[in-house]
Structures are given as C-alpha cells and as structure tokens.
Design a protein around this motif. Structure first.
Motif, PDB file in Angstrom:
ATOM      1  N   UNK A 138      16.372  21.101 -16.480  1.00  0.00           N
ATOM      2  CA  UNK A 138      15.552  20.754 -15.319  1.00  0.00           C
ATOM      3  C   UNK A 138      15.892  19.301 -14.962  1.00  0.00           C
ATOM      4  N   UNK A 139      15.583  18.889 -13.743  1.00  0.00           N
ATOM      5  CA  UNK A 139      16.127  17.601 -13.283  1.00  0.00           C
ATOM      6  C   UNK A 139      15.102  16.705 -12.600  1.00  0.00           C
ATOM      7  N   UNK A 140      15.411  15.395 -12.610  1.00  0.00           N
ATOM      8  CA  UNK A 140      14.691  14.394 -11.830  1.00  0.00           C
ATOM      9  C   UNK A 140      15.697  13.697 -10.914  1.00  0.00           C
ATOM     10  N   UNK A 205      11.237   8.070  -3.027  1.00  0.00           N
ATOM     11  CA  UNK A 205      10.750   9.457  -3.114  1.00  0.00           C
ATOM     12  C   UNK A 205      11.387  10.131  -4.325  1.00  0.00           C
ATOM     13  N   UNK A 206      10.545  10.779  -5.129  1.00  0.00           N
ATOM     14  CA  UNK A 206      10.998  11.446  -6.354  1.00  0.00           C
ATOM     15  C   UNK A 206      10.969  12.961  -6.187  1.00  0.00           C
ATOM     16  N   UNK A 207      11.926  13.623  -6.817  1.00  0.00           N
ATOM     17  CA  UNK A 207      11.931  15.081  -6.918  1.00  0.00           C
ATOM     18  C   UNK A 207      12.087  15.449  -8.384  1.00  0.00           C
ATOM     19  N   UNK A 256       7.377  16.775  -5.436  1.00  0.00           N
ATOM     20  CA  UNK A 256       7.883  15.664  -4.619  1.00  0.00           C
ATOM     21  C   UNK A 256       6.801  14.591  -4.597  1.00  0.00           C
ATOM     22  N   UNK A 257       7.179  13.380  -4.952  1.00  0.00           N
ATOM     23  CA  UNK A 257       6.223  12.273  -5.027  1.00  0.00           C
ATOM     24  C   UNK A 257       6.768  11.069  -4.267  1.00  0.00           C
ATOM     25  N   UNK A 258       5.932  10.484  -3.433  1.00  0.00           N
ATOM     26  CA  UNK A 258       6.277   9.266  -2.698  1.00  0.00           C
ATOM     27  C   UNK A 258       5.534   8.080  -3.284  1.00  0.00           C
ATOM     28  N   UNK A 259       6.205   6.933  -3.332  1.00  0.00           N
ATOM     29  CA  UNK A 259       5.532   5.700  -3.749  1.00  0.00           C
ATOM     30  C   UNK A 259       5.644   4.669  -2.616  1.00  0.00           C
ATOM     31  N   UNK A 260       4.510   4.005  -2.365  1.00  0.00           N
ATOM     32  CA  UNK A 260       4.432   3.061  -1.264  1.00  0.00           C
ATOM     33  C   UNK A 260       3.607   1.862  -1.690  1.00  0.00           C
TER      34      UNK A 260
END
Length: 265
Positions: A138-140, A205-207, A256-260
């Motif tokens: 599995x991946x990041x 943005x992370x996946x 999916x994660x966004x950081x701001x």
C-alpha cells in the motif's frame, strides 16, 4: 458514477509559536467489482491516517487488517502520543490478535499497513511534522504544487527487481509476480515499518491508498485527479470512481488529506 460511501472530517492543530494547521480529509474503502469481501480497513482519526490491506485464507485477511486498524485506533483513543514506538507496539498487539483469532495459516495471514501520523518534536515539542510509515505495497503519496511524489517504497518482488535494474517500472505493471509482497504485518519477522519524516507544508495534499487503487490508475492518473479536484471529497470520489470504472479488480481504499496553514486575523 458509481455510488460509494465517502466519509469526511476536519481538524485544526494548534502549533506552539506558529500558525494553526487546518487539516481536512475524505476517505473511502470499497469492496470493488470482483471481490466478495472487503479485506481493506482504514483509520482516519487525528493524528493517524492509515490503510491496511489484508491477505490470507477465508476471513483471515479481513481479520488481519481489522486487527491492525483497531490497535492503532486504541492508541489514538487512549490519548497517548502516537509516535514510532506506539505504532510498533500496536502492530505487535495486532499480530497477537491475529494468532488468537485465526491461528497459524498455510496461506500466510497478514496485512499491509501504511499511513501518516502528525507529531511534534524539537524544543518543547513545538515543531510539527509527519511521520510516514509503511509495511507492504500500500502507498503514501504527497502532492505539492503540481508535483506528485511517492513517499513510500513498496515491499514487493517487482520493486526489488526494479531496484536492481532487472525490470523497468513499465514492465512491473504486467509482471506475473505483481501481487507478491516481501513484508507484511503477520509474517514471521518483527512488524517494523520503514519510516520517513516529512515537514508540514502549506497546501500539501496527501494520498494514502491500497494497491486496489494503484493497480487501476497510473501515477499520471493519480496526479490528474488530485490536481483537478478542489476538495478531498471530490478527489477521493474521482480516484475511486476511476479505479472502479477501470475494472475494480481488488478492494479499493483511499484517504485524501489537505493541510493548510491558517493566517492570523
């Protein structure tokens, strides 16, 4: 579009002596179009965002992935700091859970696990950063600007062949051993992940995903949907819909994660 169950949430992290960090995310885990059972499991509870993809005989993979996610969730709910030691202790406890619930299996009961954990280090624990951890395939990924980077390295036969130059990444996509992994939680070795430390970054943005996504979409496809989607919910919908439309041959899980960074008033 296929009807999928998307979960969304958000959290604001107070950063000592710095700007608050706003996190927003969306997640999906779907059985896919060919499998009868979903052996993937996910955790999306701040500060842990992770995917586990189980394997083994009847129900064994489902038990393995659920055990890993349950033990990680236990660390979050206890209020303890989720650092590398906490992750490794959770994985060891999960292996014990697998043995108790399934026992020894000739098919090799186990699971991948990969994810990101937000933690603090430095003077007075004031410096936030992400710890990326991984066992299996599995991946990041992280998207910054228009550049998509695979942060984790697969523990798989084809990745080892790529690393020694025996095959190309393009050849790996159709290699007969494409599903054979070399490390998993539940095998005889200690469940010790690979780690990568990544500083927080405004507008990153992370996946986090299982191979049910990456076997249906190329990195170019992943990048396209991540770039074209304004929100994590739209991104995860687009990614998983595309994977299902391309065949959905395996269970598909994606976060999916966004950081701001939040500017002061």
């Amino acid at each position: 579009m296929t009807e999928i169950d998307v979960r969304t949430d958000s959290y604001v992290v107070n950063v000592p002596n710095g700007q608050p960090l706003a996190l927003s995310w969306a997640s999906v885990t779907d059985t896919g179009r060919k499998r009868q059972v979903n052996q993937d499991a996910i955790i999306v509870e701040y500060p842990v965002f992770a995917v586990a993809d189980g394997m083994g005989g009847h129900e064994a993979g489902e038990v393995a992935s659920a055990a890993v996610i349950a033990r990680l969730a236990e660390r979050v709910e206890s209020g303890e700091t989720v650092d590398r030691m906490a992750v490794e202790n959770a994985l060891r406890d999960a292996v014990a859970d697998m043995l108790e619930q399934v026992g020894e299996s000739d098919l090799g009961t186990g699971t991948t696990v990969t994810g990101i954990v937000l933690g603090f280090s430095g003077p007075e624990n004031s410096v936030p950063s992400w710890t990326v951890f991984n066992i299996g395939d599995s991946r990041v990924y992280r998207l910054l600007g228009d550049e998509l980077v695979q942060v984790t390295l697969d523990h798989s036969v084809v990745q080892e062949l790529i690393s020694i130059g025996a095959i190309t990444p393009a050849e790996a996509e159709s290699h007969p051993h494409g599903n054979v992994i070399t490390r998993a939680v539940g095998f005889s070795d200690e469940p010790l992940p690979d780690y990568t430390e990544v500083p927080i970054q405004d507008k990153a943005r992370w996946l986090v995903c299982s191979d049910g996504l990456t076997k249906e979409l190329t990195d170019f496809g992943l990048r396209h949907f991540l770039l074209q989607s304004p929100t994590p919910e739209q991104a995860v919908r687009a990614l998983v819909d595309a994977a299902l439309e391309n065949g959905g041959r395996d269970n598909v899980s994606a976060i999916v994660l966004d950081e701001l960074l939040v500017s002061g008033s």
